[in-house]
Design a protein around this motif. Structure first.
Motif, PDB file in Angstrom:
ATOM      1  N   ILE A   1     -93.433  27.099  60.823  1.00  0.00           N
ATOM      2  CA  ILE A   1     -93.936  26.148  59.828  1.00  0.00           C
ATOM      3  C   ILE A   1     -93.761  24.715  60.322  1.00  0.00           C
ATOM      4  O   ILE A   1     -94.670  23.889  60.168  1.00  0.00           O
ATOM      5  N   VAL A   2     -92.614  24.420  60.939  1.00  0.00           N
ATOM      6  CA  VAL A   2     -92.382  23.064  61.450  1.00  0.00           C
ATOM      7  C   VAL A   2     -93.421  22.727  62.515  1.00  0.00           C
ATOM      8  O   VAL A   2     -93.990  21.636  62.513  1.00  0.00           O
ATOM      9  N   ALA A   3     -93.701  23.657  63.414  1.00  0.00           N
ATOM     10  CA  ALA A   3     -94.700  23.412  64.457  1.00  0.00           C
ATOM     11  C   ALA A   3     -96.068  23.149  63.854  1.00  0.00           C
ATOM     12  O   ALA A   3     -96.798  22.247  64.302  1.00  0.00           O
ATOM     13  N   ASP A   4     -96.429  23.916  62.835  1.00  0.00           N
ATOM     14  CA  ASP A   4     -97.723  23.716  62.171  1.00  0.00           C
ATOM     15  C   ASP A   4     -97.783  22.348  61.484  1.00  0.00           C
ATOM     16  O   ASP A   4     -98.793  21.643  61.572  1.00  0.00           O
ATOM     17  N   VAL A   5     -96.709  21.993  60.787  1.00  0.00           N
ATOM     18  CA  VAL A   5     -96.659  20.695  60.096  1.00  0.00           C
ATOM     19  C   VAL A   5     -96.707  19.553  61.104  1.00  0.00           C
ATOM     20  O   VAL A   5     -97.412  18.562  60.902  1.00  0.00           O
ATOM     21  N   VAL A   6     -95.986  19.702  62.211  1.00  0.00           N
ATOM     22  CA  VAL A   6     -95.985  18.653  63.238  1.00  0.00           C
ATOM     23  C   VAL A   6     -97.369  18.530  63.871  1.00  0.00           C
ATOM     24  O   VAL A   6     -97.826  17.417  64.151  1.00  0.00           O
ATOM     25  N   SER A   7     -98.050  19.640  64.080  1.00  0.00           N
ATOM     26  CA  SER A   7     -99.423  19.576  64.603  1.00  0.00           C
ATOM     27  C   SER A   7    -100.321  18.804  63.645  1.00  0.00           C
ATOM     28  O   SER A   7    -101.133  17.978  64.061  1.00  0.00           O
ATOM     29  N   LEU A   8    -100.150  19.075  62.359  1.00  0.00           N
ATOM     30  CA  LEU A   8    -100.922  18.347  61.343  1.00  0.00           C
ATOM     31  C   LEU A   8    -100.517  16.875  61.322  1.00  0.00           C
ATOM     32  O   LEU A   8    -101.364  15.986  61.339  1.00  0.00           O
ATOM     33  N   PHE A   9     -99.195  16.619  61.293  1.00  0.00           N
ATOM     34  CA  PHE A   9     -98.702  15.241  61.279  1.00  0.00           C
ATOM     35  C   PHE A   9     -99.042  14.500  62.571  1.00  0.00           C
ATOM     36  O   PHE A   9     -99.217  13.292  62.568  1.00  0.00           O
ATOM     37  N   GLY A  10     -99.119  15.235  63.670  1.00  0.00           N
ATOM     38  CA  GLY A  10     -99.435  14.613  64.948  1.00  0.00           C
ATOM     39  C   GLY A  10    -100.771  13.894  64.931  1.00  0.00           C
ATOM     40  O   GLY A  10    -100.981  12.924  65.650  1.00  0.00           O
ATOM     41  N   GLN A  11    -101.686  14.358  64.086  1.00  0.00           N
ATOM     42  CA  GLN A  11    -102.986  13.710  63.954  1.00  0.00           C
ATOM     43  C   GLN A  11    -102.866  12.315  63.344  1.00  0.00           C
ATOM     44  O   GLN A  11    -103.706  11.464  63.564  1.00  0.00           O
ATOM     45  N   PHE A  12    -101.823  12.106  62.566  1.00  0.00           N
ATOM     46  CA  PHE A  12    -101.614  10.811  61.913  1.00  0.00           C
ATOM     47  C   PHE A  12    -100.709   9.890  62.717  1.00  0.00           C
ATOM     48  O   PHE A  12    -100.446   8.767  62.294  1.00  0.00           O
ATOM     49  N   GLY A  13    -100.204  10.380  63.825  1.00  0.00           N
ATOM     50  CA  GLY A  13     -99.425   9.572  64.751  1.00  0.00           C
ATOM     51  C   GLY A  13     -98.199   8.936  64.142  1.00  0.00           C
ATOM     52  O   GLY A  13     -97.340   9.611  63.590  1.00  0.00           O
ATOM     53  N   TYR A  14     -98.163   7.615  64.222  1.00  0.00           N
ATOM     54  CA  TYR A  14     -96.957   6.889  63.829  1.00  0.00           C
ATOM     55  C   TYR A  14     -96.764   6.808  62.313  1.00  0.00           C
ATOM     56  O   TYR A  14     -95.640   6.588  61.859  1.00  0.00           O
ATOM     57  N   VAL A  15     -97.820   7.019  61.545  1.00  0.00           N
ATOM     58  CA  VAL A  15     -97.659   7.083  60.084  1.00  0.00           C
ATOM     59  C   VAL A  15     -96.761   8.271  59.740  1.00  0.00           C
ATOM     60  O   VAL A  15     -95.879   8.177  58.871  1.00  0.00           O
ATOM     61  N   SER A  16     -96.968   9.378  60.440  1.00  0.00           N
ATOM     62  CA  SER A  16     -96.119  10.543  60.200  1.00  0.00           C
ATOM     63  C   SER A  16     -94.677  10.268  60.606  1.00  0.00           C
ATOM     64  O   SER A  16     -93.742  10.763  59.957  1.00  0.00           O
ATOM     65  N   ALA A  17     -94.465   9.467  61.647  1.00  0.00           N
ATOM     66  CA  ALA A  17     -93.101   9.102  62.048  1.00  0.00           C
ATOM     67  C   ALA A  17     -92.420   8.312  60.934  1.00  0.00           C
ATOM     68  O   ALA A  17     -91.236   8.526  60.638  1.00  0.00           O
ATOM     69  N   PHE A  18     -93.159   7.414  60.304  1.00  0.00           N
ATOM     70  CA  PHE A  18     -92.601   6.634  59.197  1.00  0.00           C
ATOM     71  C   PHE A  18     -92.206   7.543  58.025  1.00  0.00           C
ATOM     72  O   PHE A  18     -91.109   7.436  57.478  1.00  0.00           O
ATOM     73  N   ILE A  19     -93.101   8.453  57.665  1.00  0.00           N
ATOM     74  CA  ILE A  19     -92.840   9.365  56.543  1.00  0.00           C
ATOM     75  C   ILE A  19     -91.637  10.259  56.862  1.00  0.00           C
ATOM     76  O   ILE A  19     -90.739  10.436  56.031  1.00  0.00           O
ATOM     77  N   LEU A  20     -91.611  10.810  58.074  1.00  0.00           N
ATOM     78  CA  LEU A  20     -90.479  11.662  58.457  1.00  0.00           C
ATOM     79  C   LEU A  20     -89.183  10.852  58.525  1.00  0.00           C
ATOM     80  O   LEU A  20     -88.117  11.359  58.190  1.00  0.00           O
ATOM     81  N   GLY A  21     -89.272   9.597  58.947  1.00  0.00           N
ATOM     82  CA  GLY A  21     -88.095   8.731  58.947  1.00  0.00           C
ATOM     83  C   GLY A  21     -87.577   8.506  57.543  1.00  0.00           C
ATOM     84  O   GLY A  21     -86.366   8.515  57.294  1.00  0.00           O
ATOM     85  N   PHE A  22     -88.487   8.311  56.606  1.00  0.00           N
ATOM     86  CA  PHE A  22     -88.092   8.145  55.208  1.00  0.00           C
ATOM     87  C   PHE A  22     -87.388   9.407  54.704  1.00  0.00           C
ATOM     88  O   PHE A  22     -86.365   9.331  54.025  1.00  0.00           O
ATOM     89  N   LEU A  23     -87.920  10.570  55.058  1.00  0.00           N
ATOM     90  CA  LEU A  23     -87.325  11.839  54.636  1.00  0.00           C
ATOM     91  C   LEU A  23     -86.024  12.139  55.381  1.00  0.00           C
ATOM     92  O   LEU A  23     -85.201  12.922  54.901  1.00  0.00           O
ATOM     93  N   PHE A  24     -85.825  11.505  56.540  1.00  0.00           N
ATOM     94  CA  PHE A  24     -84.622  11.687  57.355  1.00  0.00           C
ATOM     95  C   PHE A  24     -83.359  11.289  56.595  1.00  0.00           C
ATOM     96  O   PHE A  24     -82.273  11.734  56.916  1.00  0.00           O
ATOM     97  N   SER A  25     -83.497  10.476  55.572  1.00  0.00           N
ATOM     98  CA  SER A  25     -82.334   9.951  54.853  1.00  0.00           C
ATOM     99  C   SER A  25     -82.218  10.445  53.421  1.00  0.00           C
ATOM    100  O   SER A  25     -81.587   9.786  52.604  1.00  0.00           O
ATOM    101  N   PHE A  26     -82.794  11.578  53.102  1.00  0.00           N
ATOM    102  CA  PHE A  26     -82.714  12.085  51.737  1.00  0.00           C
ATOM    103  C   PHE A  26     -82.161  13.501  51.683  1.00  0.00           C
ATOM    104  O   PHE A  26     -82.909  14.469  51.550  1.00  0.00           O
ATOM    105  N   GLY A  27     -80.869  13.627  51.782  1.00  0.00           N
ATOM    106  CA  GLY A  27     -80.162  14.872  51.557  1.00  0.00           C
ATOM    107  C   GLY A  27     -80.811  16.116  52.117  1.00  0.00           C
ATOM    108  O   GLY A  27     -80.762  16.372  53.320  1.00  0.00           O
ATOM    109  N   PHE A  28     -81.423  16.901  51.261  1.00  0.00           N
ATOM    110  CA  PHE A  28     -81.956  18.202  51.639  1.00  0.00           C
ATOM    111  C   PHE A  28     -83.090  18.096  52.661  1.00  0.00           C
ATOM    112  O   PHE A  28     -83.337  19.027  53.412  1.00  0.00           O
ATOM    113  N   THR A  29     -83.797  16.978  52.707  1.00  0.00           N
ATOM    114  CA  THR A  29     -84.923  16.833  53.643  1.00  0.00           C
ATOM    115  C   THR A  29     -84.486  16.291  55.007  1.00  0.00           C
ATOM    116  O   THR A  29     -85.322  16.177  55.904  1.00  0.00           O
ATOM    117  N   THR A  30     -83.215  15.983  55.179  1.00  0.00           N
ATOM    118  CA  THR A  30     -82.748  15.392  56.438  1.00  0.00           C
ATOM    119  C   THR A  30     -82.966  16.319  57.624  1.00  0.00           C
ATOM    120  O   THR A  30     -83.575  15.924  58.617  1.00  0.00           O
TER     121      THR A  30
END
Length: 181
Positions: free
Chosen positions: A18-47
């Motif tokens: 699932i992570v590989a599939d999501v990353v493939s999807l997010f990879g299309q959005f490039g650095y926007v996906s990095a920002f979103i994942l960075g935001f989720l990096f600091s929220f408990g269960f989503t870290t």
């Protein structure tokens, strides 16, 4: 328990692809996906799921730029957690301690913050410990936010420390991600 559940959930997401599939999807959005994942990096269960996704995303985009952009998202979410702790959680803990346990928290808090936590040594120790907790890809941001609040750090300083340490942690993840095939 939250850390354990987060690791189990992330393991499941990685093993099932699932992570590989999501990353493939997010990879299309490039650095926007990095920002979103960075935001989720600091929220408990989503870290840990966000850390796993950043690990794999680094194969698709520049890991240094990914770390810079993801660290902005992580710093923003850490400041949100900081404000939550400052204006909600600490007040709730004071109320519960005084009403349910008949403990006068304000007296203890005054002694703790004025005599211990405001010492020169703690002004150095707390940012270092909170920064290390922030950089780790485990759900420790709540503990870091409590530390920031105990020594009464300015939210701008929290954002700066959070950005720097999140950048370091995410960069290490990204560099490891590009090293493994």
């Amino acid at each position: 328990i939250l850390i354990f559940l987060s690791f189990v959930f992330t393991y499941y997401l990685v093993k099932t692809g699932i992570v590989a599939d999501v990353v493939s999807l997010f990879g299309q959005f490039g650095y926007v996906s990095a920002f979103i994942l960075g935001f989720l990096f600091s929220f408990g269960f989503t870290t840990t799921p966000a850390a796993a996704a950043l690990f794999f995303l680094a194969k698709h985009i520049n890991p240094v730029m990914m770390a810079l952009i993801a660290a902005v998202g992580a710093a923003m979410s850490n400041v949100v957690v900081y404000y939550f702790v400052r204006y909600r959680l600490l007040d709730e803990l004071r109320y519960v301690m005084s009403e349910n346990f008949k403990i006068e928290v304000s007296r203890f808090e005054i002694i703790l913050t004025h005599q211990v936590m405001r010492s020169r040594w703690m002004k150095v120790f707390v940012p270092a410990l909170a920064g290390i907790l922030t950089a780790m890809p485990v759900p420790t941001e709540l503990i870091a936010a409590i530390l920031w609040n105990v020594v009464r750090y300015n939210p701008k300083i929290v954002a700066i420390y959070s950005f720097v340490f999140s950048f370091i942690g995410i960069l290490i993840l990204g560099l490891f991600g590009t090293s493994f095939h």
